[in-house]
Write a protein that holds these residues in place. Structure first.
Motif, mmCIF file in Angstrom:
data_model
loop_
_atom_site.group_PDB
_atom_site.id
_atom_site.type_symbol
_atom_site.label_atom_id
_atom_site.label_comp_id
_atom_site.label_asym_id
_atom_site.label_seq_id
_atom_site.Cartn_x
_atom_site.Cartn_y
_atom_site.Cartn_z
ATOM 1 N N GLY A 1 0.814 -1.211 0.000
ATOM 2 C CA GLY A 1 0.000 0.000 0.000
ATOM 3 C C GLY A 1 0.848 1.262 0.000
ATOM 4 N N VAL A 2 1.894 1.277 0.804
ATOM 5 C CA VAL A 2 2.793 2.434 0.852
ATOM 6 C C VAL A 2 3.517 2.590 -0.482
ATOM 7 C CG1 VAL A 2 4.880 3.357 1.932
ATOM 8 C CG2 VAL A 2 3.063 2.404 3.338
ATOM 9 N N TYR A 3 3.912 1.484 -1.090
ATOM 10 C CA TYR A 3 4.566 1.554 -2.395
ATOM 11 C C TYR A 3 3.620 2.145 -3.438
ATOM 12 C CZ TYR A 3 6.526 0.132 -6.844
ATOM 13 O OH TYR A 3 6.992 0.129 -8.119
ATOM 14 N N LEU A 4 2.373 1.660 -3.466
ATOM 15 C CA LEU A 4 1.404 2.187 -4.425
ATOM 16 C C LEU A 4 1.100 3.656 -4.170
ATOM 17 C CD1 LEU A 4 -1.009 -0.866 -4.665
ATOM 18 C CD2 LEU A 4 0.684 -0.095 -6.358
ATOM 19 N N LEU A 5 1.056 4.056 -2.908
ATOM 20 C CA LEU A 5 0.874 5.468 -2.578
ATOM 21 C C LEU A 5 2.037 6.289 -3.125
ATOM 22 C CD1 LEU A 5 -0.533 7.802 -1.052
ATOM 23 C CD2 LEU A 5 0.775 7.106 0.961
ATOM 24 N N GLN A 6 3.239 5.802 -2.965
ATOM 25 C CA GLN A 6 4.411 6.516 -3.460
ATOM 26 C C GLN A 6 4.389 6.613 -4.981
ATOM 27 O OE1 GLN A 6 6.636 8.077 -1.552
ATOM 28 N NE2 GLN A 6 7.562 8.908 -3.390
ATOM 29 N N VAL A 7 3.989 5.552 -5.663
ATOM 30 C CA VAL A 7 3.887 5.582 -7.126
ATOM 31 C C VAL A 7 2.875 6.643 -7.544
ATOM 32 C CG1 VAL A 7 3.090 4.273 -9.142
ATOM 33 C CG2 VAL A 7 4.642 3.212 -7.509
ATOM 34 N N HIS A 8 1.745 6.685 -6.866
ATOM 35 C CA HIS A 8 0.724 7.689 -7.183
ATOM 36 C C HIS A 8 1.255 9.099 -6.949
ATOM 37 C CE1 HIS A 8 -3.033 9.853 -7.379
ATOM 38 N NE2 HIS A 8 -2.808 10.316 -6.162
ATOM 39 N N LEU A 9 1.938 9.302 -5.847
ATOM 40 C CA LEU A 9 2.448 10.633 -5.528
ATOM 41 C C LEU A 9 3.530 11.075 -6.510
ATOM 42 C CD1 LEU A 9 2.580 10.523 -1.636
ATOM 43 C CD2 LEU A 9 0.847 11.576 -3.104
ATOM 44 N N GLU A 10 4.288 10.125 -7.046
ATOM 45 C CA GLU A 10 5.301 10.475 -8.035
ATOM 46 C C GLU A 10 4.666 10.930 -9.342
ATOM 47 O OE1 GLU A 10 8.647 10.614 -7.853
ATOM 48 O OE2 GLU A 10 8.569 10.115 -5.718
ATOM 49 N N ARG A 11 3.475 10.423 -9.634
ATOM 50 C CA ARG A 11 2.818 10.748 -10.903
ATOM 51 C C ARG A 11 1.961 12.006 -10.831
ATOM 52 N NH1 ARG A 11 1.055 4.679 -12.718
ATOM 53 N NH2 ARG A 11 3.156 3.999 -13.230
ATOM 54 N N THR A 12 1.555 12.417 -9.652
ATOM 55 C CA THR A 12 0.700 13.600 -9.521
ATOM 56 C C THR A 12 1.544 14.860 -9.459
ATOM 57 O OG1 THR A 12 -1.088 14.603 -8.261
ATOM 58 C CG2 THR A 12 0.595 13.477 -7.000
ATOM 59 N N THR A 13 0.991 15.935 -9.989
ATOM 60 C CA THR A 13 1.720 17.204 -9.963
ATOM 61 C C THR A 13 1.158 18.162 -8.927
ATOM 62 O OG1 THR A 13 0.299 18.088 -11.715
ATOM 63 C CG2 THR A 13 2.363 17.040 -12.392
ATOM 64 N N ASP A 14 -0.002 17.840 -8.368
ATOM 65 C CA ASP A 14 -0.644 18.715 -7.390
ATOM 66 C C ASP A 14 -0.097 18.422 -5.999
ATOM 67 O OD1 ASP A 14 -2.282 20.460 -6.075
ATOM 68 O OD2 ASP A 14 -4.125 19.314 -6.390
ATOM 69 N N LEU A 15 0.545 19.403 -5.389
ATOM 70 C CA LEU A 15 1.128 19.206 -4.061
ATOM 71 C C LEU A 15 0.075 18.959 -2.991
ATOM 72 C CD1 LEU A 15 4.088 21.720 -3.852
ATOM 73 C CD2 LEU A 15 4.172 19.245 -4.019
#
Length: 107
Positions: A72-86
């Motif tokens: 879950g933490v890995y998938l969260l990190q992948v999502h955060l790397e792809r989003t541009t909105d802080l």
């Protein structure tokens, strides 16, 4: 103890900072796991297994819960790397730390 080494980072080349950040994060995560693991196995595994029986035994339920949490933490990190909105980053990280602190406090 490691804070005393912080001035040395000013002398290291910028290209090594990412590796050092990763190493520091790994050391911190290892410390947390080792510090809490004994208590989680002794007291937390039976409670988790009674509440959420993921495996045939309490220790297996705890291991499955850990594996799912890391995924879950890995998938969260992948999502955060792809989003541009802080603001997405802040909300996701706040939710992660709230969940982590709740589980660590319960443990």
């Amino acid at each position: 103890g490691f804070h005393a080494l912080t001035p040395l980072l000013n002398r290291t080349p910028e290209r090594h900072h990412t590796a050092l950040d990763s190493l520091a994060g790994g050391i911190g995560l290892t410390y947390v796991f080792l510090y809490l693991l004994f208590e989680l196995i002794r007291a937390g595994a039976p409670l988790l297994h009674n509440f959420l029986p993921l495996g045939p035994e309490p220790l297996e339920s705890l291991a499955i819960f850990f594996a799912a949490s890391v995924a879950g933490v890995y998938l969260l990190q992948v999502h955060l790397e792809r989003t541009t909105d802080l603001s997405d980053d802040y909300r996701a990280l706040a939710a992660f730390f709230i969940a982590y602190n709740f589980l660590a406090g319960a443990g």
